[in-house]
Design a protein around this motif. Structure first.
Motif, PDB file in Angstrom:
ATOM      1  N   LYS A 177     -20.770   6.734 -35.161  1.00 35.23           N
ATOM      2  CA  LYS A 177     -20.539   7.924 -34.414  1.00 35.23           C
ATOM      3  C   LYS A 177     -19.029   8.186 -34.782  1.00 35.23           C
ATOM      4  N   ASP A 212     -17.772  11.969 -32.424  1.00 29.72           N
ATOM      5  CA  ASP A 212     -17.046  11.509 -30.994  1.00 29.72           C
ATOM      6  C   ASP A 212     -16.170  12.701 -30.841  1.00 29.72           C
ATOM      7  N   ARG A 266     -12.493  12.498 -29.600  1.00 25.49           N
ATOM      8  CA  ARG A 266     -11.421  11.986 -30.631  1.00 25.49           C
ATOM      9  C   ARG A 266     -11.532  12.995 -31.884  1.00 25.49           C
ATOM     10  N   ALA A 289     -10.286   5.019 -34.349  1.00 23.73           N
ATOM     11  CA  ALA A 289     -11.636   5.346 -34.454  1.00 23.73           C
ATOM     12  C   ALA A 289     -12.259   5.559 -35.915  1.00 23.73           C
TER      13      ALA A 289
END
Length: 317
Positions: free
Chosen positions: A146, A184, A187, A238
């Motif tokens: 994700k 996500d 973020r 991320a």
């Protein structure tokens, strides 16, 4: 290190106007070629613009960008990164879409990218309108990731479907990505929004779900590189998908697109903003919305190919 087979054909060996064009003069590998399993990053075309709500023609983007990208050379002039030596890259061809049917075309993109991810090949899509990004994000989600989204665009693409119809357009991919839980949001960062608006419901929707939206005027006020540094702080480490809409750039420099918006960055400023994104964990990327029928002398295609190389060099790290 890259296998020598995956090196682009140099312009000193074969003139750049000669030969069959592939993305950046890389080898073309059909799906049944056993060397496909050795590809670290694969370019692929998504020749679809059935989601276009204004000026069409982006379905011709992959072919035009293949031709323009024959001018790309081996080394980045500022960072000295040599991406084709850092990883095996190849042109994996085009997704076999149906130009008059949306659902099967979107499913074909998801399947194509899913097969790339199953081989640990990072996808770099060339499109096509921005709706093409949605099935890519679906494939990434199906692989168990994700990602954060880094979007350079003059629009958020966070609107619900248009015209009272369930059929999607290039104004909806990230609305659907949020609703389907594909990214996500906390973020994710969108940079470059500008132009007249129907209303602010797209920005309200994004804010409600935690997406950071930085309009173009705010980016200019804060400083373009500083804005990207802010985005990097939000995204952190991320896994990140980088989507670049060519209409992010001012139409004086990129006229060949379906929904141009004045007041964007120049080509030089754009390069600075891409380079500033270095260090993020990019797991995939795309360059969308190049519409050759509205281009002038191929300048948008050449700029698009140059943007692709800049993004590729970030992914080489």
């Amino acid at each position: 290190m890259s296998n020598s087979f995956f090196q682009p054909v140099p312009g000193t060996v074969l003139p750049r106007f000669a030969g069959v064009p592939t993305f950046m003069r890389l080898p073309y590998l059909p799906p049944d070629d056993p060397r496909v399993g050795e590809v670290d990053l694969g370019f692929y075309g998504m020749p679809w613009d059935g989601g276009t709500s204004n000026r069409p023609g982006a379905r011709h983007g992959p072919r035009a960008l293949r031709d323009a990208s024959t001018m790309i050379r081996a080394e980045h002039a500022v960072s000295n990164v040599r991406p084709f030596e850092a990883m095996n890259c190849a042109d994996l061809g085009d997704v076999q879409i149906n130009p008059v049917e949306q659902d099967s075309s979107m499913a074909a993109i998801t399947k194509f990218v899913g097969e790339m991810l199953a081989r640990d090949t990072r996808p770099f899509g060339v499109a096509g309108d921005h709706l093409c990004t949605l099935p890519v994000l679906r494939a990434i989600a199906e692989s168990g990731v994700k990602p954060a989204l880094l979007l350079y665009d003059s629009h958020t693409d966070l609107f619900p479907p248009y015209f009272g119809s369930p059929v999607l357009t290039h104004g909806n991919p990230f609305r659907m990505a949020v609703e389907e839980g594909l990214i996500d949001c906390e973020r994710s960062v969108m940079i470059g929004m500008r132009g007249t608006m129907y209303d602010d419901s797209d920005r309200v929707f994004g804010a409600e779900h935690g997406i950071t939206i930085i309009p173009m005027h705010e980016a200019f006020e804060a400083g373009l590189v500083a804005t990207v540094e802010r985005a990097k702080t939000i995204i952190g480490d991320a896994p990140t998908y980088f989507s670049f809409d060519i209409d992010f750039i001012d139409p004086a420099f990129a006229p060949g697109t379906g929904t141009p918006e004045i007041g964007g960055p120049t080509s030089a400023q754009t390069l600075d903003m891409i380079r500033a994104a270095g260090g993020l964990n990019f797991i995939g990327a795309d360059l969308v919305e190049v519409s050759p029928p509205f281009d002038n002398g191929g300048i948008t295609s050449w700029l698009g190919a140059s943007v692709m190389f800049e993004m590729l060099c970030l992914m080489a790290h």
